[in-house]
Design a protein around this motif. Structure first.
Motif, short mmCIF file in Angstrom:
data_model
loop_
_atom_site.label_atom_id
_atom_site.label_comp_id
_atom_site.label_asym_id
_atom_site.label_seq_id
_atom_site.Cartn_x
_atom_site.Cartn_y
_atom_site.Cartn_z
N ASN A 21 0.81 -1.23 0.00
CA ASN A 21 0.00 0.00 0.00
C ASN A 21 0.84 1.27 0.00
OD1 ASN A 21 1.05 -0.15 2.54
ND2 ASN A 21 -0.91 -0.10 3.63
N ASP A 26 2.66 4.46 -1.59
CA ASP A 26 2.36 5.33 -2.73
C ASP A 26 3.38 5.21 -3.85
OD1 ASP A 26 0.09 6.23 -1.49
OD2 ASP A 26 1.01 8.07 -0.71
N SER A 66 2.43 2.42 -6.14
CA SER A 66 1.00 2.23 -6.41
C SER A 66 0.69 1.96 -7.88
CB SER A 66 0.20 3.44 -5.91
OG SER A 66 0.64 4.61 -6.56
#
Length: 518
Positions: free
Chosen positions: A430, A432, A435
């Motif tokens: 999870n 960023d 992502s």
């Protein structure tokens, strides 16, 4: 989730913090750091440190937390600019003028109000909130009740110190060092005046003497659930001047108990963990600092201003000619540990241990043993202290060498007749910076028809899962494999894996770095 923030004085300390469970780390550059005598980082090392931490999911905080002279303002902004470009998550600031400038110039960068700002009440916190700060590091003089009141009545992140050294003066308000040594703590050059010996006089009569201004270190292990319930965002470990073994050990133990406090299980502190914290560093054992409402009458330890280790026992016999000391052990020791004696300044490495005239390598509590090759100002009844543990240091060093912070990825490999082998990697975490990860690698190798033993999925899995030395591992591997195929070189899969993981790493770095501000 509560943020565990660990101190970093050099790159080994960074590894120690990251690999032992820190959520975030804080470190200084060569300029404008409140710990000017820590190793700190030059610009090249700063960039490397940010990449190391953030690729492993650990946030980074730069300590630009000294008062800035007018002629230094431009240099401070340049340093902040570089840190911003490298991808720093937050900058911790003491100088209010600098902070306001940074908030204006870097609106997408978190600015934290340092404990050096002496923010000790709700009114101060609300003012920081109004100015645009993301977080306030509260003064260390506040009780849990004070902290809770501030948390419940503000909408800003609150950070508090949970472990480490305390100052006898109010946070950010010590002028003692500059007055007697010409070295300002607010400029990062504290001379540790509070750790010097003093005499307490009344009408010219000595009432007391010793290290009368030297506080015991804070240990907030027992109060983690209370601090979490109070609403704090971050628990901070002090110690940018400490060694990697300290950082590794303290981070590991606080990680364990923060997780326990949030697990719903009974919160019980193991006696062994408490002893371990004291072994890596303690000033006269530890205290609650100012966390409790009641006045702390056990704050100062006047006997010694630095690490005293753990009490081992007293000298029961001493053979001066051979250097043999006999002691009944209050703590276990082994070959390779270090000890100190009451009237000696240095430490001794234990190289010889005997029990009933037989050489041994380790001991248990309660044994009466002889420690060899000890010479100096040693007398019967002298106190002996265990200063370091070879076993604890080995555990810490092993954690630094091992990649414990694995970042999860999903992998799909296609091995089809007449087509190049293809491997695709996507994120299984999870974070960023990963992502939008979608890495596709192809090999020039074309699978052949198998004449004997065809390639199977177990062999493919075995090759792709060789990620022990990488910061990545595969959570899921989807294999699309045609029947009755053979690879001329099984190492083709290894090469594809390495290329995909290298591309993943470069992808993460590209998402860490920011464009230069005009």
């Amino acid at each position: 989730m509560i943020d565990l923030l660990s101190p970093v004085g050099d790159f080994d300390c960074l590894k120690a913090a990251v690999q032992n469970g820190a959520d975030s780390v804080y470190f200084g550059a060569n300029l404008f750091s409140a710990r000017a005598f820590a190793s700190n980082f030059n610009l090249e090392e700063l960039e490397r440190a940010i990449i190391y931490a953030k690729t492993r999911g650990v946030k980074t905080n730069l300590t630009l937390n000294t008062l800035i002279k007018d002629i230094e303002f431009k240099d401070a902004l340049t340093l902040a600019q570089k840190a911003y470009e490298f991808g720093i998550d937050a900058i911790i600031v003491q100088d209010l003028g600098l902070a306001i400038k940074l908030i204006k110039e870097f609106p997408d960068l978190d600015i934290h109000a340092s404990t050096q700002m002496s923010i000790h009440n709700l009114q101060g916190v609300l003012e920081m909130q109004k100015l645009g700060f993301k977080r306030v590091v509260l003064s260390r003089e506040l009780s849990i009740r004070d902290i809770e009141y501030i948390c419940k009545n503000s909408d800003i992140e609150i950070e508090v110190f949970a472990h480490g050294a305390l100052c006898i003066s109010y946070s950010g308000q010590c002028l003692f060092s500059s007055m007697i040594g010409g070295r300002s703590g607010n400029r990062g050059k504290c001379a540790q005046a509070c750790r010097l010996p003093y005499e307490f006089l009344e009408n010219d009569k000595k009432i007391d003497s010793g290290y009368l201004l030297s506080p015991r270190d804070l240990c907030g292990l027992d109060y983690i659930p209370d601090l979490i319930n109070a609403g704090v965002t971050c628990l901070k470990i002090e110690g940018r001047m400490k060694n990697p073994e300290y950082v590794a050990t303290v981070t590991r133990i606080y990680r364990k108990y923060i997780d326990l406090a949030q697990s719903g299980m009974p919160y019980i502190v193991d006696k062994t963990d408490r002893t371990t914290l004291l072994q890596v560093f303690n000033r006269g054992m530890s205290s609650a600092g100012h966390l409790l409402v009641e006045p702390n009458k056990n704050l100062v330890f006047k006997e010694k201003p630095n690490n005293m280790g753990l009490f081992l026992g007293k000298v029961e016999k001493y053979n001066k000619n051979k250097g043999y000391i006999t002691v009944k052990l209050q703590q276990p020791i082994e070959i390779g540990d270090t000890i100190s004696l009451e009237k000696e300044d240095g430490t001794y490495n234990i190289s010889e241990l005997m029990f009933k005239d037989k050489n041994i390598k380790e001991t248990t509590i309660g044994q009466t043993v002889t420690i060899g090759r000890m010479k100096g100002n040693i007398n019967l009844g002298d106190k002996i202290y265990k200063m370091s543990s070879k076993r604890l240091n080995a555990i810490a060093q092993e954690s630094i060498k091992t990649e414990n912070r694995k970042i999860g990825l999903n992998c799909k490999v296609s091995i089809k007749k007449g087509l190049p082998i293809e491997l695709t990697v996507k994120s299984a975490n999870n974070l960023d910076i990963y992502s939008n990860l979608n890495i596709n690698c192809k090999s020039d190798i074309i699978p052949e028809d198998a004449k004997n033993k065809p390639l199977d999925k177990e062999r493919v899995l075995s090759q792709l899962n060789k990620t022990n030395d990488s910061l990545y591992n595969f959570k899921n591997i989807d294999i699309d494999l045609d029947d009755s195929l053979f690879l001329p070189k099984i190492s083709t899969l290894n090469e594809l894996r390495r290329n995909a993981l290298e591309s993943t790493y470069n992808f993460a770095i590209s998402n860490i770095k920011r464009c230069r501000k005009n």
